[in-house]
Each structure stands twice: as C-alpha cells, then as structure tokens.
Design an enzyme around this catalytic site. Structure first.
Site, PDB file in Angstrom:
ATOM      1  N   ASN A 221       4.778   3.365   8.261  1.00  0.00           N
ATOM      2  CA  ASN A 221       5.309   2.594   7.128  1.00  0.00           C
ATOM      3  C   ASN A 221       4.201   2.427   6.088  1.00  0.00           C
ATOM      4  O   ASN A 221       3.266   1.665   6.297  1.00  0.00           O
ATOM      5  CB  ASN A 221       5.787   1.223   7.646  1.00  0.00           C
ATOM      6  CG  ASN A 221       6.238   0.300   6.531  1.00  0.00           C
ATOM      7  OD1 ASN A 221       6.480   0.747   5.404  1.00  0.00           O
ATOM      8  ND2 ASN A 221       6.367  -0.978   6.837  1.00  0.00           N
ATOM      9  N   TRP A 222       4.340   3.134   4.989  1.00  0.00           N
ATOM     10  CA  TRP A 222       3.282   3.123   3.958  1.00  0.00           C
ATOM     11  C   TRP A 222       3.369   1.901   3.050  1.00  0.00           C
ATOM     12  O   TRP A 222       2.544   1.724   2.164  1.00  0.00           O
ATOM     13  CB  TRP A 222       3.350   4.405   3.123  1.00  0.00           C
ATOM     14  CG  TRP A 222       3.050   5.655   3.906  1.00  0.00           C
ATOM     15  CD1 TRP A 222       2.630   5.730   5.211  1.00  0.00           C
ATOM     16  CD2 TRP A 222       3.144   7.007   3.446  1.00  0.00           C
ATOM     17  NE1 TRP A 222       2.463   7.038   5.586  1.00  0.00           N
ATOM     18  CE2 TRP A 222       2.768   7.852   4.511  1.00  0.00           C
ATOM     19  CE3 TRP A 222       3.510   7.597   2.234  1.00  0.00           C
ATOM     20  CZ2 TRP A 222       2.750   9.241   4.413  1.00  0.00           C
ATOM     21  CZ3 TRP A 222       3.501   8.984   2.132  1.00  0.00           C
ATOM     22  CH2 TRP A 222       3.115   9.794   3.205  1.00  0.00           C
ATOM     23  N   LYS A 223       4.401   1.113   3.201  1.00  0.00           N
ATOM     24  CA  LYS A 223       4.608  -0.100   2.391  1.00  0.00           C
ATOM     25  C   LYS A 223       4.448   0.235   0.896  1.00  0.00           C
ATOM     26  O   LYS A 223       4.763   1.355   0.498  1.00  0.00           O
ATOM     27  CB  LYS A 223       3.643  -1.199   2.826  1.00  0.00           C
ATOM     28  CG  LYS A 223       3.663  -1.429   4.333  1.00  0.00           C
ATOM     29  CD  LYS A 223       3.032  -2.724   4.749  1.00  0.00           C
ATOM     30  CE  LYS A 223       2.939  -2.786   6.261  1.00  0.00           C
ATOM     31  NZ  LYS A 223       2.734  -4.108   6.760  1.00  0.00           N
TER      32      LYS A 223
ATOM     33  N   HIS B 168      12.563  -5.681   8.125  1.00  0.00           N
ATOM     34  CA  HIS B 168      11.110  -5.775   8.315  1.00  0.00           C
ATOM     35  C   HIS B 168      10.689  -7.208   7.985  1.00  0.00           C
ATOM     36  O   HIS B 168      11.252  -7.846   7.092  1.00  0.00           O
ATOM     37  CB  HIS B 168      10.410  -4.778   7.381  1.00  0.00           C
ATOM     38  CG  HIS B 168       8.944  -4.666   7.658  1.00  0.00           C
ATOM     39  ND1 HIS B 168       8.046  -5.590   7.204  1.00  0.00           N
ATOM     40  CD2 HIS B 168       8.230  -3.764   8.373  1.00  0.00           C
ATOM     41  CE1 HIS B 168       6.827  -5.252   7.626  1.00  0.00           C
ATOM     42  NE2 HIS B 168       6.917  -4.142   8.337  1.00  0.00           N
TER      43      HIS B 168
ATOM     44  N   GLU C  24       8.377  -8.424   6.343  1.00  0.00           N
ATOM     45  CA  GLU C  24       8.029  -8.675   4.937  1.00  0.00           C
ATOM     46  C   GLU C  24       9.297  -8.859   4.100  1.00  0.00           C
ATOM     47  O   GLU C  24       9.316  -9.634   3.144  1.00  0.00           O
ATOM     48  CB  GLU C  24       7.131  -7.542   4.399  1.00  0.00           C
ATOM     49  CG  GLU C  24       5.727  -7.660   4.970  1.00  0.00           C
ATOM     50  CD  GLU C  24       4.976  -6.350   5.129  1.00  0.00           C
ATOM     51  OE1 GLU C  24       5.339  -5.344   4.513  1.00  0.00           O
ATOM     52  OE2 GLU C  24       3.990  -6.356   5.907  1.00  0.00           O
TER      53      GLU C  24
ATOM     54  N   GLU D 212       8.432  -6.387  16.366  1.00  0.00           N
ATOM     55  CA  GLU D 212       7.256  -6.576  15.526  1.00  0.00           C
ATOM     56  C   GLU D 212       6.961  -8.068  15.407  1.00  0.00           C
ATOM     57  O   GLU D 212       7.529  -8.748  14.528  1.00  0.00           O
ATOM     58  CB  GLU D 212       7.517  -6.000  14.132  1.00  0.00           C
ATOM     59  CG  GLU D 212       7.724  -4.510  14.125  1.00  0.00           C
ATOM     60  CD  GLU D 212       7.170  -3.893  12.849  1.00  0.00           C
ATOM     61  OE1 GLU D 212       6.285  -3.041  12.947  1.00  0.00           O
ATOM     62  OE2 GLU D 212       7.603  -4.288  11.762  1.00  0.00           O
TER      63      GLU D 212
ATOM     64  N   GLY E 120      -0.254  -6.599  10.220  1.00  0.00           N
ATOM     65  CA  GLY E 120      -1.268  -6.577   9.169  1.00  0.00           C
ATOM     66  C   GLY E 120      -2.387  -7.587   9.370  1.00  0.00           C
ATOM     67  O   GLY E 120      -3.153  -7.862   8.455  1.00  0.00           O
TER      68      GLY E 120
ATOM     69  N   SER F 219      -0.278  -4.128  13.942  1.00  0.00           N
ATOM     70  CA  SER F 219      -1.702  -3.777  14.011  1.00  0.00           C
ATOM     71  C   SER F 219      -1.997  -2.648  15.009  1.00  0.00           C
ATOM     72  O   SER F 219      -3.039  -2.656  15.669  1.00  0.00           O
ATOM     73  CB  SER F 219      -2.538  -5.021  14.349  1.00  0.00           C
ATOM     74  OG  SER F 219      -2.429  -5.965  13.314  1.00  0.00           O
TER      75      SER F 219
ATOM     76  N   GLY G 175       1.736   0.384  10.381  1.00  0.00           N
ATOM     77  CA  GLY G 175       1.584   0.076   8.961  1.00  0.00           C
ATOM     78  C   GLY G 175       0.250   0.599   8.461  1.00  0.00           C
ATOM     79  O   GLY G 175       0.072   1.801   8.212  1.00  0.00           O
ATOM     80  N   GLY G 176      -0.732  -0.280   8.375  1.00  0.00           N
ATOM     81  CA  GLY G 176      -2.043   0.043   7.798  1.00  0.00           C
ATOM     82  C   GLY G 176      -2.633   1.370   8.276  1.00  0.00           C
ATOM     83  O   GLY G 176      -3.088   2.183   7.459  1.00  0.00           O
TER      84      GLY G 176
END
Ligand code: PEP
Length: 256
Positions: A9-11, A94, A96, A166, A172, A212, A233-234
């Site tokens: 997931n590149w957000k 998600h 977010e 999640e 994150g 993470s 993610g990151g």
C-alpha cells in the site's frame, strides 16, 4: 493451501514517474511464482500508466479506495465501478479511511458490495485501536467490523473477499505486534466468518496481517497459523525491503 498474498500500500506517496521507477526496480527483482501473489496499491493517478507497465505475470494492481456508487455528482471521487478491469483488489476500511476520513461501518459495507458487484476482490481491513486493546475490546471490535463489512456479502460471494487484520496501534508506528496477539485476532476473525458463512469458508478465506511489517519480521508473521499474507505500508515504498519481503514468502513456500 492458499496462495500467499503480499500487498504493498503506497498510500499518498510517489508521483507518476516515481511510481514507474519503483515498478521498474521491482520488476527486475520479483519473479513469477505459482504460490506467491504480489499486489501493488499505487495512487489513483498512477493506476492507468502502471497498468500498461506492469508485467501481469508478476503483479496485480489494487486501489486504495473507491466510491461505492457507480457514478453521480460526487466531486473528487473515483468509483469502484470505474476501476473494473483495471484493478484486481481494492482496500476497504483501511484504518486511515476509518479514523482520518470518518468512514462508517455502513459505508464500508457498501464499498465491499460495490467491489464484489464489479468483479474486484475487496480487502476488508479491520483492527482495534490501542485504547480498545487496553480495554479488552479487541474481539468485540473485530466482530463488529467483520459483521458490518460483510453485511451485503452472500455465501456465494464470500470466496472473493480477503480480510486484513491491521491493529491501528501497529500501523506506521514501528510498534511490532506479537505473533500470539496476531494469531488470536486472526482466529477471532475466522470464527466470525464461520458464524456467518460456515466452517469451510472460514478456513478458505484469506486473512492478511498488516502493521509495520518490514523485511526483518515478515517471515515470522507469514509463519503464524491462519495468516495468508501481509499488507505492507511504509516498507513497500522501498524496492529492496519489499522484494525481500516477497523473497521471505518464496522461501517459506519452498520449505512447506
Ligand atoms: C498499511 O498501510 O496498511 C500499513 C500496514 O502500513 P505500515 O506497514 O506502514 O504500518
């Protein structure tokens, strides 16, 4: 045994040319694999050019979000129906989207239904906050989010759904969830699915872990009973880390 799914997931990162460079680098390192599926979730803007660039034997595309109505006066939105034939997956719910954009369980249920209606597999994200975990509400929250997210899904459609556990406190943050916490949450999710659709679908449904995940811990997470992949993610923004995570999945399938 299900195919392992590694999702990146590149957000809201990477413009179109940066996204293209990352795909180019990943393409050099990631190979086609029968038992490991790799899905990339770029920005909406990069979706179309990447759909021309990606080697479809190696990668699938997914959207980070989409509107549940097929079309209409919804300024700024892209509908899930517009993503048909462009993406294989769409993230729904998600944390977010839930916590920053205030998405409700009801909206999430509509998005899951819109994805299924458009032949796109929704990845329904569920997870508790830190406060909810400390108040011992994790099982209740998972139950509520799974039940509401799947509200409009029939027993014939459940096979198209992926669920990602999640925990909000691990997204994150670098806070590493312990394998036993993940195993127990995943078991709760599967038992909710069993209650709604029966035991066979609850065993077949793919459940991912996200929060993470990096190249050092991916293998340990992929080994947890009931975990069929990871949502990253990151670490998915770095070709070296992401291809190492995919490499952990390759090794695991060889050893099974
Ligand atoms: C995510 O975006 O779903 C996620 C798990 O992010 P991170 O890996 O950065 O925690």
């Amino acid at each position: 045994m299900s195919r392992i799914l590694i999702a990146g997931n590149w957000k809201m990162h990477l413009n179109v040319s940066q996204a293209s460079i990352l795909v180019h680098r990943l393409q050099e390192r990631i190979k086609t694999h029968r038992d490991v599926e790799v899905a990339l979730f770029p920005s909406m803007l990069a979706m179309q050019p990447l759909s021309m660039q990606i080697d479809r034997r190696k990668f699938r595309l997914g959207a980070q979000d989409g509107h549940f109505k097929d079309e209409g006066a919804y300024t700024g939105e892209v509908s899930i129906s517009m993503l048909r034939e462009l993406v294989h997956y769409v993230l729904v719910g998600h944390s977010e989207r839930r916590h920053i954009f205030g998405e409700s369980d009801e909206t999430i249920g509509h998005k899951v239904a819109a994805a299924v209606r458009n032949d796109i597999s929704p990845i329904l994200c569920v997870g508790e906050t830190k406060d909810e975990r400390s108040s011992k509400l994790t099982s209740q929250i998972l139950h509520n989010q799974v039940t509401a997210g799947l509200k409009n899904v029939t027993s014939r459609e459940i096979k198209h759904i992926v669920i990602a556990y999640e925990p909000v406190w691990a997204i994150g943050t670098g806070d590493i969830a312990k394998p036993d916490q993940i195993a127990s949450a995943v078991a709760t999710i599967r038992s909710n699915v069993a209650h709604l659709y029966g035991v066979a679908p609850s065993k077949r449904i793919r459940v991912l872990y996200g929060g993470s995940v990096n190249a050092d811990v991916a293998r340990a997470y992929l080994e947890i009973d009931g975990v069929d992949g990871v949502l990253v993610g990151g670490a998915s923004l770095n070709y070296h880390s992401f291809s190492s995570i995919v490499g952990s999945a390759y090794r695991l399938t060889r050893e099974r």
